[in-house]
Enzyme design. Structure first.
Site, PDB file in Angstrom:
ATOM      1  N   SER A 191       0.828  -1.215   0.000  1.00  0.00           N
ATOM      2  CA  SER A 191       0.000   0.000   0.000  1.00  0.00           C
ATOM      3  C   SER A 191       0.863   1.266   0.000  1.00  0.00           C
ATOM      4  CB  SER A 191      -0.895  -0.007   1.239  1.00  0.00           C
ATOM      5  OG  SER A 191      -1.655   1.174   1.279  1.00  0.00           O
ATOM      6  N   ASN A 198       9.654   7.984   5.279  1.00  0.00           N
ATOM      7  CA  ASN A 198       8.587   8.849   4.778  1.00  0.00           C
ATOM      8  C   ASN A 198       7.622   9.221   5.883  1.00  0.00           C
ATOM      9  OD1 ASN A 198       5.604   7.767   4.320  1.00  0.00           O
ATOM     10  ND2 ASN A 198       6.979   5.996   4.190  1.00  0.00           N
ATOM     11  N   ALA A 199       7.058  10.406   5.742  1.00  0.00           N
ATOM     12  CA  ALA A 199       5.965  10.860   6.606  1.00  0.00           C
ATOM     13  C   ALA A 199       5.000  11.622   5.700  1.00  0.00           C
ATOM     14  CB  ALA A 199       6.471  11.752   7.724  1.00  0.00           C
ATOM     15  N   GLY A 239       1.814  11.262   5.765  1.00  0.00           N
ATOM     16  CA  GLY A 239       0.646  11.682   6.552  1.00  0.00           C
ATOM     17  C   GLY A 239      -0.666  11.215   5.949  1.00  0.00           C
ATOM     18  N   CYS A 286      -0.262   2.778  10.770  1.00  0.00           N
ATOM     19  CA  CYS A 286       0.548   3.853  10.204  1.00  0.00           C
ATOM     20  C   CYS A 286       1.202   4.649  11.340  1.00  0.00           C
ATOM     21  CB  CYS A 286      -0.297   4.786   9.340  1.00  0.00           C
ATOM     22  SG  CYS A 286       0.722   6.050   8.568  1.00  0.00           S
ATOM     23  N   ASN A 328       4.141  -2.874   8.693  1.00  0.00           N
ATOM     24  CA  ASN A 328       4.181  -1.494   8.212  1.00  0.00           C
ATOM     25  C   ASN A 328       5.605  -0.955   8.451  1.00  0.00           C
ATOM     26  OD1 ASN A 328       3.299   1.107   7.373  1.00  0.00           O
ATOM     27  ND2 ASN A 328       1.258   0.641   8.155  1.00  0.00           N
ATOM     28  N   GLY A 331      12.307  -0.232   3.271  1.00  0.00           N
ATOM     29  CA  GLY A 331      13.484  -0.568   2.473  1.00  0.00           C
ATOM     30  C   GLY A 331      14.339  -1.659   3.098  1.00  0.00           C
ATOM     31  N   GLY A 350      11.178  -4.572   3.437  1.00  0.00           N
ATOM     32  CA  GLY A 350      12.574  -4.715   3.027  1.00  0.00           C
ATOM     33  C   GLY A 350      12.864  -5.784   1.999  1.00  0.00           C
ATOM     34  N   GLY A 382       7.390  -3.197  -1.591  1.00  0.00           N
ATOM     35  CA  GLY A 382       7.138  -1.772  -1.479  1.00  0.00           C
ATOM     36  C   GLY A 382       8.290  -0.977  -2.054  1.00  0.00           C
TER      37      GLY A 382
HETATM   38  C1  LIG Z   1       5.927   6.440   0.461  1.00  0.00           C
HETATM   39  C2  LIG Z   1       5.228   5.364   1.233  1.00  0.00           C
HETATM   40  C3  LIG Z   1       3.866   5.462   1.473  1.00  0.00           C
HETATM   41  C4  LIG Z   1       3.208   4.469   2.184  1.00  0.00           C
HETATM   42  N1  LIG Z   1       1.864   4.559   2.383  1.00  0.00           N
HETATM   43  C5  LIG Z   1       1.197   3.564   3.037  1.00  0.00           C
HETATM   44  C6  LIG Z   1      -0.213   3.610   3.201  1.00  0.00           C
HETATM   45  O1  LIG Z   1      -0.901   4.517   2.741  1.00  0.00           O
HETATM   46  N2  LIG Z   1      -0.805   2.587   3.875  1.00  0.00           N
HETATM   47  C7  LIG Z   1      -0.105   1.518   4.391  1.00  0.00           C
HETATM   48  O2  LIG Z   1      -0.703   0.602   4.979  1.00  0.00           O
HETATM   49  N3  LIG Z   1       1.241   1.449   4.233  1.00  0.00           N
HETATM   50  C8  LIG Z   1       1.895   2.438   3.584  1.00  0.00           C
HETATM   51  N4  LIG Z   1       3.255   2.351   3.404  1.00  0.00           N
HETATM   52  C9  LIG Z   1       3.981   1.207   3.965  1.00  0.00           C
HETATM   53  C10 LIG Z   1       4.210   0.113   2.913  1.00  0.00           C
HETATM   54  O3  LIG Z   1       2.980  -0.407   2.436  1.00  0.00           O
HETATM   55  C11 LIG Z   1       5.064  -1.049   3.507  1.00  0.00           C
HETATM   56  O4  LIG Z   1       4.339  -1.652   4.552  1.00  0.00           O
HETATM   57  C12 LIG Z   1       6.397  -0.546   4.029  1.00  0.00           C
HETATM   58  O5  LIG Z   1       6.967   0.387   3.120  1.00  0.00           O
HETATM   59  C13 LIG Z   1       7.417  -1.668   4.273  1.00  0.00           C
HETATM   60  O6  LIG Z   1       7.676  -2.382   3.104  1.00  0.00           O
HETATM   61  P1  LIG Z   1       8.924  -2.092   2.109  1.00  0.00           P
HETATM   62  O7  LIG Z   1      10.161  -2.099   2.962  1.00  0.00           O
HETATM   63  O8  LIG Z   1       8.853  -3.214   1.120  1.00  0.00           O
HETATM   64  O9  LIG Z   1       8.685  -0.750   1.496  1.00  0.00           O
HETATM   65  C14 LIG Z   1       3.937   3.342   2.690  1.00  0.00           C
HETATM   66  C15 LIG Z   1       5.310   3.264   2.435  1.00  0.00           C
HETATM   67  C16 LIG Z   1       5.964   4.233   1.725  1.00  0.00           C
HETATM   68  C17 LIG Z   1       7.441   4.083   1.463  1.00  0.00           C
END
Ligand SMILES: Cc1cc2nc3c(=O)[nH]c(=O)nc-3n(C[C@H](O)[C@H](O)[C@H](O)COP(=O)(O)O)c2cc1C
Length: 301
Positions: free
Chosen positions: A21, A69-70, A72, A129, A192, A217, A244, A265
């Site tokens: 997401s 990221n933040a 929001g 979140c 998350n 990441g 990650g 992600g």
């Molecule tokens: C820019 C950004 C926006 C995100 N927005 C959401 C969101 O709206 N809802 C949510 O459940 N997770 C959100 N996430 C979290 C990701 O879905 C994921 O759980 C998190 O990035 C860890 O996975 P990754 O290391 O593969 O990125 C966001 C992550 C990033 C980097």
């Protein structure tokens, strides 16, 4: 040929990779693009009942081993989102997971009920979140709040499986997942982002305008593996495991930890063709190790 197919609460996927997401927003064309690139399922950006503006810039930074990221949870609100989800459901050719966020139990139930009319395959509840509440006030912080949201949504949405997205920023994520299962959750998504901070030492200021952000990441992988493994021990629901994952070998490790599907992600920014390459690397590993299908990959005890 190795068989990468899997299923989540009866929802069939041709491969286990799920766009996480928030990574491609909530525009149908971008979600469809992830499906064309090889995602086995695609999750939309979390949307709330009413539009949300989100935080001011800078909202994100990228380093070689992590991102912060933040945002929001800026989103146009569930009414504007319905058409995007409908278009993605009609044209992506893979299951669509619609993510919702709310600031109260009642609004979670209302947002989930509204998005269900767009007929996504799964609804994901973003109760984890880290950037929108005061610290420690996520619904996923304790069993009671997590299960209250789950029960309220399940009472309103009968015909679509519900996945509850959890945070690893708790002492015992397994017990929280087990409580969500008792309250009717069909799937658990974990994890998350983790709360984190970066400092610009020359400006003597936090890099993000919100000061704190969520870290994603490659650096998140060991935390996510441990979380998924802990969930598996206490909860028998299918798990969308992620955090990650940037390679096929990371995805295999996530499955060995207990994931049924693997979310991708930040890797879409670290790799040009993340879904295609990670699927290919999983297949190559499985072939070399003489696995024929995903279910043959044994969980780590
Ligand atoms: C820019 C950004 C926006 C995100 N927005 C959401 C969101 O709206 N809802 C949510 O459940 N997770 C959100 N996430 C979290 C990701 O879905 C994921 O759980 C998190 O990035 C860890 O996975 P990754 O290391 O593969 O990125 C966001 C992550 C990033 C980097």
């Amino acid at each position: 040929m190795v068989d990468l197919s899997t299923s989540l609460a009866g929802v069939k996927m041709k491969n286990p990779l799920v766009l996480a997401s928030g990574i491609r927003g909530n525009n149908a064309k971008l979600l469809i693009r992830a499906a064309k690139e090889g995602a086995g399922a695609v999750t939309s950006k979390s949307c709330s009942l009413m539009p949300r503006e989100g935080h001011v810039n800078p909202t994100a930074i990228a380093a070689p081993t992590y991102m912060l990221n933040a945002i929001g949870l800026s989103n146009p609100g569930v009414e504007a989102e319905l058409g995007e989800i409908q278009e993605a459901v009609a044209h992506a050719g893979v299951p669509i997971i619609a993510s919702v966020y709310a600031d109260s139990v009642e609004n979670f139930a209302a947002a989930a009920a509204r998005i269900s009319s767009a007929k996504p395959a799964i609804i994901e509840l973003d109760i984890s979140c880290p950037n929108v509440h005061k610290e420690g006030e996520m619904f996923s912080s304790n069993k009671e709040a997590a299960s209250e949201v789950t029960r309220a949504v399940k009472a309103k949405v009968k015909n679509i499986p519900i996945s509850v997205k959890l945070s690893a920023n708790v002492p015992d994520i397994g017990s929280i997942a087990a409580e969500c299962q008792k309250s009717g959750a069909d799937i658990i998504t974990a994890i998350n982002t983790m709360p984190a901070m970066c400092i610009d030492i020359r400006a003597k200021k936090a890099v993000l305008a919100n000061q704190y952000g969520g870290m994603s990441g490659p650096a998140l992988l060991p935390i996510a593996l441990r979380a998924v493994h802990s969930i598996r021990k206490k909860c028998s629901l299918p798990i969308i495991g992620g955090g990650g994952v940037t390679s096929g070998e990371d995805a295999v490790a996530m499955i060995m930890a207990g994931a049924t599907a693997v979310s991708i992600g930040s890797a879409v920014w670290y790799r040009k063709d993340a879904f295609g390459e990670i699927n290919m690397e999983m297949s190559q590993f499985m072939k070399a190790e003489n696995y024929h299908k995903l279910s043959e990959i044994k969980l780590i005890e």
